[in-house]
Design a protein around this motif. Structure first.
Motif, mmCIF file in Angstrom:
data_model
loop_
_atom_site.group_PDB
_atom_site.id
_atom_site.type_symbol
_atom_site.label_atom_id
_atom_site.label_comp_id
_atom_site.label_asym_id
_atom_site.label_seq_id
_atom_site.Cartn_x
_atom_site.Cartn_y
_atom_site.Cartn_z
ATOM 1 N N ALA A 2 -29.584 -41.407 -31.800
ATOM 2 C CA ALA A 2 -30.597 -40.361 -31.787
ATOM 3 C C ALA A 2 -30.659 -39.698 -30.418
ATOM 4 O O ALA A 2 -30.399 -40.311 -29.387
ATOM 5 N N GLY A 3 -31.019 -38.424 -30.418
ATOM 6 C CA GLY A 3 -31.259 -37.730 -29.165
ATOM 7 C C GLY A 3 -30.031 -37.116 -28.520
ATOM 8 O O GLY A 3 -30.128 -36.601 -27.419
ATOM 9 N N GLY A 4 -28.888 -37.149 -29.176
ATOM 10 C CA GLY A 4 -27.685 -36.556 -28.604
ATOM 11 C C GLY A 4 -27.772 -35.038 -28.597
ATOM 12 O O GLY A 4 -28.549 -34.433 -29.326
ATOM 13 N N VAL A 5 -26.965 -34.424 -27.750
ATOM 14 C CA VAL A 5 -26.924 -32.977 -27.634
ATOM 15 C C VAL A 5 -25.501 -32.506 -27.902
ATOM 16 O O VAL A 5 -24.551 -33.045 -27.346
ATOM 17 N N VAL A 6 -25.377 -31.502 -28.747
ATOM 18 C CA VAL A 6 -24.082 -30.895 -29.022
ATOM 19 C C VAL A 6 -24.094 -29.488 -28.449
ATOM 20 O O VAL A 6 -25.010 -28.714 -28.703
ATOM 21 N N LYS A 7 -23.086 -29.181 -27.653
ATOM 22 C CA LYS A 7 -22.941 -27.841 -27.086
ATOM 23 C C LYS A 7 -21.611 -27.270 -27.560
ATOM 24 O O LYS A 7 -20.594 -27.964 -27.538
ATOM 25 N N VAL A 8 -21.612 -26.020 -27.946
ATOM 26 C CA VAL A 8 -20.395 -25.338 -28.355
ATOM 27 C C VAL A 8 -20.002 -24.380 -27.245
ATOM 28 O O VAL A 8 -20.799 -23.548 -26.821
ATOM 29 N N LYS A 9 -18.763 -24.535 -26.757
ATOM 30 C CA LYS A 9 -18.264 -23.695 -25.667
ATOM 31 C C LYS A 9 -16.879 -23.184 -26.028
ATOM 32 O O LYS A 9 -16.112 -23.850 -26.717
ATOM 33 N N GLU A 10 -16.564 -22.019 -25.526
ATOM 34 C CA GLU A 10 -15.254 -21.422 -25.762
ATOM 35 C C GLU A 10 -14.218 -22.088 -24.863
ATOM 36 O O GLU A 10 -14.446 -22.272 -23.663
ATOM 37 N N LEU A 11 -13.083 -22.431 -25.453
ATOM 38 C CA LEU A 11 -11.956 -22.940 -24.682
ATOM 39 C C LEU A 11 -10.724 -22.163 -25.133
ATOM 40 O O LEU A 11 -10.088 -22.500 -26.126
ATOM 41 N N ASP A 12 -10.437 -21.090 -24.423
ATOM 42 C CA ASP A 12 -9.316 -20.216 -24.743
ATOM 43 C C ASP A 12 -8.083 -20.738 -24.029
ATOM 44 O O ASP A 12 -7.983 -20.676 -22.804
ATOM 45 N N TRP A 13 -7.122 -21.247 -24.797
ATOM 46 C CA TRP A 13 -5.924 -21.847 -24.211
ATOM 47 C C TRP A 13 -5.046 -20.823 -23.501
ATOM 48 O O TRP A 13 -4.203 -21.198 -22.694
ATOM 49 N N LEU A 14 -5.235 -19.548 -23.822
ATOM 50 C CA LEU A 14 -4.393 -18.517 -23.222
ATOM 51 C C LEU A 14 -4.934 -18.042 -21.874
ATOM 52 O O LEU A 14 -4.320 -17.218 -21.218
#
Length: 149
Positions: A2-14
């Motif tokens: 419980a209590g975890g945080v999910v963050k979505v971030k861009e990772l552009d390999w190019l």
């Protein structure tokens, strides 16, 4: 957990750098970048190895990231052997898979003095918790990366 945080971030390999432009959706703040390099221990990539240029870009990005991490980490990669008939070979081949494997071999031989890469297949005999067809052409690979002391 419980209590975890999910963050979505861009990772552009190019790109050579993480996008830190606050105007761009899913960009990285300085805090996010610091957190990435200070706390990351696992990297995952699934079903992304089907084009040689993108495979090259992914492995170059992986190399840049692990050279900046403060801890040892493990990358788990899944790849499917996609069988294709090619006019060049006049046969069925797995060129994208072969290119992926050549990168794994390069990592194993890499001797830059700072990091050691240990590459090994992961046996897919673990229990299935989701209903899906586990095909023979799907492989899992583990890359353990640690600083050389």
């Amino acid at each position: 957990m419980a209590g975890g945080v999910v963050k979505v971030k861009e990772l552009d390999w190019l790109r050579d750098d993480l996008c830190t432009d606050p105007e761009v959706p899913f960009s990285w703040s300085q805090e996010d970048v610091s957190d990435l390099y200070s706390h990351t221990t696992i990297l995952l990539a699934a079903e992304v190895f089907y084009d040689d240029d993108l495979t090259d870009a992914l492995f170059k990005t992986l190399s840049r990231l692990v050279h900046k991490l403060k801890n040892a980490c493990t990358a788990i990669l899944s790849v499917e052997k996609r069988l294709n008939f090619t006019l060049r070979h006049l046969d069925v081949t797995c060129e994208a898979y072969d290119h992926f494997r050549s990168w794994l071999q390069r990592l194993e031989r890499l001797a830059d003095g700072r990091l050691r890469f240990v590459v090994e297949p992961v046996e897919a005999s673990f229990p299935q918790l989701l209903v899906y067809e586990r095909i023979q052409q799907l492989e899992l690979w583990k890359i353990f990366v640690e600083p050389v002391m």
